[in-house]
Write a protein that holds these residues in place. Structure first.
Motif, PDB file in Angstrom:
ATOM      1  N   ALA A 182       6.024  -0.177   0.585  1.00  0.00           N
ATOM      2  CA  ALA A 182       6.900  -0.228   2.739  1.00  0.00           C
ATOM      3  C   ALA A 182       8.141  -1.174   2.647  1.00  0.00           C
ATOM      4  O   ALA A 182       8.572  -0.220   3.153  1.00  0.00           O
ATOM      5  N   ASP A 183       8.404  -1.732   1.993  1.00  0.00           N
ATOM      6  CA  ASP A 183       9.358  -2.058   1.449  1.00  0.00           C
ATOM      7  C   ASP A 183      10.105  -1.251   1.809  1.00  0.00           C
ATOM      8  O   ASP A 183      12.084  -1.570   2.526  1.00  0.00           O
ATOM      9  N   LEU A 184      10.339  -0.398   0.942  1.00  0.00           N
ATOM     10  CA  LEU A 184      11.527   1.194   1.327  1.00  0.00           C
ATOM     11  C   LEU A 184      11.570   1.749   2.210  1.00  0.00           C
ATOM     12  O   LEU A 184      11.506   2.769   1.898  1.00  0.00           O
ATOM     13  N   ALA A 185      11.240   1.451   3.802  1.00  0.00           N
ATOM     14  CA  ALA A 185      11.058   2.237   4.592  1.00  0.00           C
ATOM     15  C   ALA A 185      12.496   3.112   4.851  1.00  0.00           C
ATOM     16  O   ALA A 185      11.672   4.658   5.047  1.00  0.00           O
ATOM     17  N   ASN A 186      13.311   2.619   4.534  1.00  0.00           N
ATOM     18  CA  ASN A 186      14.547   3.677   4.188  1.00  0.00           C
ATOM     19  C   ASN A 186      14.271   4.965   3.746  1.00  0.00           C
ATOM     20  O   ASN A 186      15.529   5.783   3.169  1.00  0.00           O
TER      21      ASN A 186
ATOM     22  N   GLU B  89      -0.474  -0.071   5.202  1.00  0.00           N
ATOM     23  CA  GLU B  89       0.535   0.107   4.353  1.00  0.00           C
ATOM     24  C   GLU B  89       0.773  -1.082   4.182  1.00  0.00           C
ATOM     25  O   GLU B  89       0.565  -2.176   4.135  1.00  0.00           O
ATOM     26  N   THR B  90       0.785  -0.955   2.059  1.00  0.00           N
ATOM     27  CA  THR B  90       1.420  -2.087   1.876  1.00  0.00           C
ATOM     28  C   THR B  90       2.572  -2.795   0.777  1.00  0.00           C
ATOM     29  O   THR B  90       2.884  -1.511   1.004  1.00  0.00           O
ATOM     30  N   SER B  91       3.074  -3.683   0.336  1.00  0.00           N
ATOM     31  CA  SER B  91       4.704  -3.749  -0.762  1.00  0.00           C
ATOM     32  C   SER B  91       3.374  -5.320  -1.028  1.00  0.00           C
ATOM     33  O   SER B  91       3.918  -6.587  -0.946  1.00  0.00           O
ATOM     34  N   ALA B  92       4.018  -5.211  -2.478  1.00  0.00           N
ATOM     35  CA  ALA B  92       3.890  -6.001  -3.509  1.00  0.00           C
ATOM     36  C   ALA B  92       4.406  -6.411  -3.829  1.00  0.00           C
ATOM     37  O   ALA B  92       4.523  -7.728  -4.247  1.00  0.00           O
ATOM     38  N   LYS B  93       5.606  -5.738  -3.296  1.00  0.00           N
ATOM     39  CA  LYS B  93       7.406  -6.884  -3.563  1.00  0.00           C
ATOM     40  C   LYS B  93       6.869  -7.820  -2.432  1.00  0.00           C
ATOM     41  O   LYS B  93       7.364  -9.413  -2.788  1.00  0.00           O
ATOM     42  N   THR B  94       6.829  -7.353  -1.073  1.00  0.00           N
ATOM     43  CA  THR B  94       7.017  -8.393  -0.469  1.00  0.00           C
ATOM     44  C   THR B  94       6.061  -9.147  -0.373  1.00  0.00           C
ATOM     45  O   THR B  94       5.370 -10.442   0.819  1.00  0.00           O
TER      46      THR B  94
ATOM     47  N   SER C 255      -0.379  -1.779 -10.498  1.00  0.00           N
ATOM     48  CA  SER C 255      -0.819  -2.989 -11.366  1.00  0.00           C
ATOM     49  C   SER C 255       0.129  -4.073 -10.553  1.00  0.00           C
ATOM     50  O   SER C 255      -0.562  -5.402 -10.607  1.00  0.00           O
ATOM     51  N   SER C 256       1.476  -3.600  -9.800  1.00  0.00           N
ATOM     52  CA  SER C 256       1.777  -4.330  -8.914  1.00  0.00           C
ATOM     53  C   SER C 256       0.887  -5.383  -7.856  1.00  0.00           C
ATOM     54  O   SER C 256       0.838  -6.442  -6.990  1.00  0.00           O
ATOM     55  N   LEU C 257       0.405  -4.278  -7.083  1.00  0.00           N
ATOM     56  CA  LEU C 257      -0.952  -4.428  -6.504  1.00  0.00           C
ATOM     57  C   LEU C 257      -1.953  -5.953  -6.692  1.00  0.00           C
ATOM     58  O   LEU C 257      -1.380  -6.966  -5.794  1.00  0.00           O
ATOM     59  N   VAL C 258      -2.156  -6.151  -8.334  1.00  0.00           N
ATOM     60  CA  VAL C 258      -3.411  -6.667  -8.164  1.00  0.00           C
ATOM     61  C   VAL C 258      -2.925  -7.930  -8.412  1.00  0.00           C
ATOM     62  O   VAL C 258      -3.255  -8.599  -8.062  1.00  0.00           O
ATOM     63  N   LEU C 259      -1.252  -7.732  -9.585  1.00  0.00           N
ATOM     64  CA  LEU C 259      -1.066  -8.654  -9.681  1.00  0.00           C
ATOM     65  C   LEU C 259      -0.235  -9.792  -8.207  1.00  0.00           C
ATOM     66  O   LEU C 259      -0.615 -10.783  -9.024  1.00  0.00           O
ATOM     67  N   ARG C 260       0.414  -9.516  -7.352  1.00  0.00           N
ATOM     68  CA  ARG C 260       0.036  -9.725  -6.226  1.00  0.00           C
ATOM     69  C   ARG C 260      -0.727 -10.294  -6.231  1.00  0.00           C
ATOM     70  O   ARG C 260      -0.705 -12.170  -5.030  1.00  0.00           O
ATOM     71  N   PHE C 261      -1.753  -9.299  -5.862  1.00  0.00           N
ATOM     72  CA  PHE C 261      -3.286 -10.283  -5.079  1.00  0.00           C
ATOM     73  C   PHE C 261      -3.738 -11.524  -6.280  1.00  0.00           C
ATOM     74  O   PHE C 261      -4.154 -12.527  -5.272  1.00  0.00           O
ATOM     75  N   VAL C 262      -3.875 -11.793  -7.570  1.00  0.00           N
ATOM     76  CA  VAL C 262      -4.888 -12.152  -8.246  1.00  0.00           C
ATOM     77  C   VAL C 262      -3.660 -13.606  -8.252  1.00  0.00           C
ATOM     78  O   VAL C 262      -4.256 -14.268  -8.801  1.00  0.00           O
ATOM     79  N   LYS C 263      -2.302 -13.126  -9.266  1.00  0.00           N
ATOM     80  CA  LYS C 263      -1.135 -14.496  -9.353  1.00  0.00           C
ATOM     81  C   LYS C 263      -0.516 -14.050  -8.661  1.00  0.00           C
ATOM     82  O   LYS C 263       0.429 -15.549  -8.559  1.00  0.00           O
TER      83      LYS C 263
ATOM     84  N   GLN D 109       2.107 -12.795  -8.392  1.00  0.00           N
ATOM     85  CA  GLN D 109       3.519 -12.614  -8.795  1.00  0.00           C
ATOM     86  C   GLN D 109       4.257 -11.596  -8.810  1.00  0.00           C
ATOM     87  O   GLN D 109       3.049 -10.360  -7.653  1.00  0.00           O
ATOM     88  N   PHE D 110       5.828 -11.157  -8.740  1.00  0.00           N
ATOM     89  CA  PHE D 110       5.864  -9.604  -8.882  1.00  0.00           C
ATOM     90  C   PHE D 110       6.959  -8.986  -9.599  1.00  0.00           C
ATOM     91  O   PHE D 110       7.423  -9.956  -9.804  1.00  0.00           O
TER      92      PHE D 110
END
Lengths: 212, 362
Positions: free
Chosen positions: A135-139, A161-166, A34-42, A44-45
Motif C-alpha cells: 500500500a506504500d506504492l499507492a502511485n 490494505e497493508t504495507s509490510a514496508k511501513t 513472507s514480508s508480512l510475516v517477517l514484519r508481524f513476527v520480528k 523487520q523488513f
C-alpha cells in the motif's frame, strides 16, 4: 527499521486462557507474504526478501483482553507449480490471509482463485482475510480499494490494505483475525500443548480445547 | 547462506547465542560473499575452521598429486573416495563439470549456450517469474547485489543468473523456471564463476540427475519425500511415529531439502561437500543426507513435544554445530546411511511415484 511494533506479548503467568491457531498465507509469488510475516513476527523488513521454497513456519503470540493467542503461521511459496503442496498447509488451518499486490491486477485475480479454493476445500469455519499489500506504492496502484472491499464484503472476508514496508495495518490484520476466531471458555488450564488446534490426526479426540 | 533466513524464521522464541562478533578474527562476509548474520556463532565456526583448515591443506596436497598436470581424471574407487572427502575449491568447478558429464556435453555442442542465450524472447509469464526472483536470490550475498541503471540490472552475478535461467528456459521449455532453480543456478555461478559451465551443470541436474524434480507437477520431489518417509519408517520408526502422532507430514518438513538440494538449508560449506558427491555419485547422496540428519538427531526430534516444536527442530538440526562441521558431517552421512543399494532405491522410488501419481489423479 527493525524496531518492534505494538504487538502485545504475553506477560507470563497469571494469564487467562491460551488459544493456539494455525494460520496460512497464500497468494501469488512476490506479493509480500513472507514480508508480512517477517514484519508481524520480528518487526523487520527487507527490501529483497528471499523467495520462499516449499513453506516457512513461524510463530507469534498476541494478547487480546485476557486471552493469549498463539499463531502458528505457514508462509507458503507463491509459484503455481507449488500449488499441489498448498492443501497440506491450509488443511486444518483456522485462518488464512490471502495476499495480493495493489500494484498488480493479476495478483488480485489470483487471490480470488485462492479464496474460492479455500471456500471449497478448507475447513468450513476458516476465517479468511484479504490483504492488499504494498500500500506504500499507492502511485503505482492498479487495484482500487473499493473494488477489493466490495469483493471482500461479498465473500465475508476481512479486508485491509497493508504495507509490510511501513508496517501499516500489519499487526492490525492479525489482530482482527484473532478477534474473529472463536475462543470458548473451557480452557483456563493454560495448557498450550494439546487439543488446541484442529489437526487431522491430533491425539486429542473430539471437540476439546478452546479453539474449535 | 541459510543464516539470514534462519534469523527471520525462528519466530518470536528468542534463539540467542553467545557469539563473540567483536572479538572474532573472521570477516562478517564469508569466502563465498555471504554476509554473516548478526547472530552468527563465530565461536563454533572458528573452532571448526581451525580443525578443518588442516584437512583442507591435506586434501589440497592430495588433489594436486592426483591431478598433476592433467585436467581430467578417470572414474574409480580412488576418485570416489577423494570426492567424498571434498574437492578443493580451486578444482571444484572443473571437477563438477568433469565427473558429472557436463563437460562432455558442453564440448559436443559448442555454441549451444550462446544460441540459447540469444534465442527467441521468452513468454511474458516466465520472464516475469525470473525477473521477480532475481533480486530475491541470495540478497545477503555481496556478489548478488543489485547494480541497476535505468531499472536494468547491469553488472554482477544477477546478470549472469538472468542469462543462465533464461537460456535454461529455452533449452528445457518443459521445466521453464521453477522457484528453487534460482538458488541452484546462483550457487553454480558462485563456484564455477562461468555462465556456460553453470548452464551445463544445471542441464545435467535437471536432465539426468533429478529428471522429475522441477517439472510442472514436481512429481520427483513429492516422490523422494515419500521415499524418505519410507526409509525413516524403516530405520527410525520412533521418529516416524512421533511425526505422525503430531499430525505432521514429511512434505511439510523436508520439501525444501530436496527442491534446493540443501542449498539455503545447510551451511554453505556443507552444501558444497554434498554437491561434490551429487555430481559424482548421483542423487542417492541426497537421500543419504536426509536420512542421516534424522537418524543422528533422533533424540532431539523425539524431545520436541508439539507440532511447532518439531518443525523448528527440523530447522535447527540443519544449522547446528554438527551441520557446520562439514567434514565430520559427511563422514557421518556415509557411515549412518550405510549400504544403500541403487536397485532397492529405484524400486522404492517406482512404488512411491506410483502412489503420488495415483493421488494426483483423484
Amino acid at each position: 527499521m527493525a524496531q518492534r511494533t505494538s504487538v502485545q506479548r504475553p506477560s507470563g503467568g497469571g494469564q487467562g486462557k491460551i488459544c493456539q491457531f494455525k494460520l496460512v498465507l497464500l497468494g501469488e509469488s512476490a506479493v509480500g507474504k513472507s514480508s508480512l510475516v517477517l514484519r508481524f513476527v520480528k518487526g523487520q523488513f527487507h527490501e529483497y526478501q528471499e523467495s520462499t521454497i516449499g513453506a516457512a513456519f513461524l510463530t507469534q503470540t498476541v494478547c487480546l483482553d485476557d486471552t493469549t493467542v498463539k499463531f502458528e503461521i505457514w508462509d507458503t511459496a507463491g509459484q503455481e507449480r507449488y500449488h499441489s503442496l498448498a492443501p497440506m498447509y491450509y488443511r486444518g488451518a483456522q485462518a488464512a490471509i490471502v495476499v495480493y499486490d495493489i500494484t498488480n491486477q493479476d495478483t488480485f485475480g489470483r487471490a480470488k482463485t485462492w479464496v474460492k479454493e479455500l471456500q471449497r476445500q478448507a475447513s468450513p469455519n476458516i476465517v479468511i482475510a484479504l490483504a492488499g499489500n504494498k500500500a506504500d506504492l499507492a502511485n503505482k496502484r492498479m487495484v482500487e480499494y473499493e473494488e477489493a472491499q466490495t469483493y471482500a464484503e461479498e465473500n465475508s472476508l476481512l479486508f485491509m490494505e497493508t504495507s509490510a514496508k511501513t508496517a501499516m495495518n500489519v499487526n492490525d490484520i492479525f489482530l482482527a483475525i484473532a478477534k474473529k476466531l472463536p475462543k470458548s471458555d473451557n480452557s483456563a488450564t493454560g495448557s498450550q500443548r494439546e487439543g488446541m488446534t484442529l489437526r487431522p490426526s491430533d491425539p486429542t479426540p473430539g471437540p476439546a480445547g478452546c479453539c474449535k | 547462506m541459510a543464516d539470514r533466513r534462519a534469523a527471520g524464521e525462528e519466530g518470536g522464541d528468542g534463539g540467542t547465542n553467545s557469539s563473540t562478533t567483536s572479538q572474532s578474527r573472521l570477516s562478517d562476509v564469508d569466502e563465498y560473499g555471504f554476509q554473516r548474520p548478526p547472530d552468527f556463532d563465530y565461536a563454533t565456526y572458528e573452532e571448526f575452521m581451525s580443525r578443518y583448515l588442516t584437512v583442507l591443506a591435506r586434501r589440497a596436497r592430495k588433489w594436486a598429486h592426483l591431478l598433476g598436470a592433467r585436467e581430467t581424471v578417470g572414474r574409480g574407487v580412488k576418485l570416489k573416495r577423494y570426492v567424498r572427502k571434498g574437492i578443493p575449491m580451486k578444482h571444484r568447478g572443473k571437477m563438477w563439470l568433469e565427473v558429472s558429464g557436463a563437460r562432455q556435453q558442453m564440448s559436443l555442442r559448442p555454441g549451444y549456450y550462446r544460441a540459447m542465450l540469444a534465442g527467441a524472447p521468452l513468454g511474458e509469464e516466465v520472464q516475469e517469474a525470473i525477473r521477480v526472483d532475481l533480486p530475491r536470490t541470495f540478497p545477503d550475498n555481496i556478489h548478488f547485489r543489485q547494480v541497476t541503471q535505468d531499472a536494468q540490472v547491469t553488472q554482477g552475478k544477477l546478470v549472469s543468473l538472468n542469462n543462465v535461467l533464461s537460456a535454461f528456459c529455452r533449452h528445457n521449455a518443459g521445466i521453464g523456471y521453477c522457484q528453487g532453480l534460482n538458488y541452484i543456478a546462483g550457487l553454480l555461478l558462485l563456484v564455477t564463476n562461468d555462465e556456460e559451465s553453470s548452464f551445463w551443470l544445471l542441464c545435467v541436474l535437471t536432465d539426468s540427475l533429478l529428471p522429475d524434480y522441477y517439472t510442472s507437477t514436481m512429481v520427483g520431489v513429492l516422490t523422494d519425500t515419500r521415499v524418505m518417509e519410507a526409509l525413516v519408517k524403516e530405520r527410525c520408526p520412533l521418529v516416524w511415529r512421533h511425526v505422525e502422532h503430531y499430525g505432521l507430514t514429511w512434505d511439510l518438513l523436508v520439501t525444501k531439502w530436496f527442491v534446493c538440494l540443501f542449498a539455503e538449508v545447510l551451511p554453505i560449506e556443507t552444501v558444497l561437500r554434498i554437491w561434490d558427491c551429487l555430481f559424482y555419485e548421483g542423487n542417492k547422496v541426497l537421500m543419504r543426507v536426509a536420512l542421516a540428519l534424522v537418524v543422528t538427531n533422533e533424540a532431539e526430534i523425539l524431545k520436541a513435544q508439539d507440532f511447532g516444536d518439531i518443525v523448528k527442530c527440523f530447522k535447527k538440526i540443519t544449522q547446528d554445530a554438527n551441520a557446520i562441521d562439514c567434514h565430520s558431517f559427511m563422514e557421518t552421512v556415509f557411515k549412518v546411511s550405510g549400504s544403500f543399494p541403487r536397485a532397492r532405491l529405484a524400486k522404492l522410488r517406482d512404488s512411491c511415484m506410483e502412489q503420488v501419481l495415483a493421488e494426483s489423479k483423484k
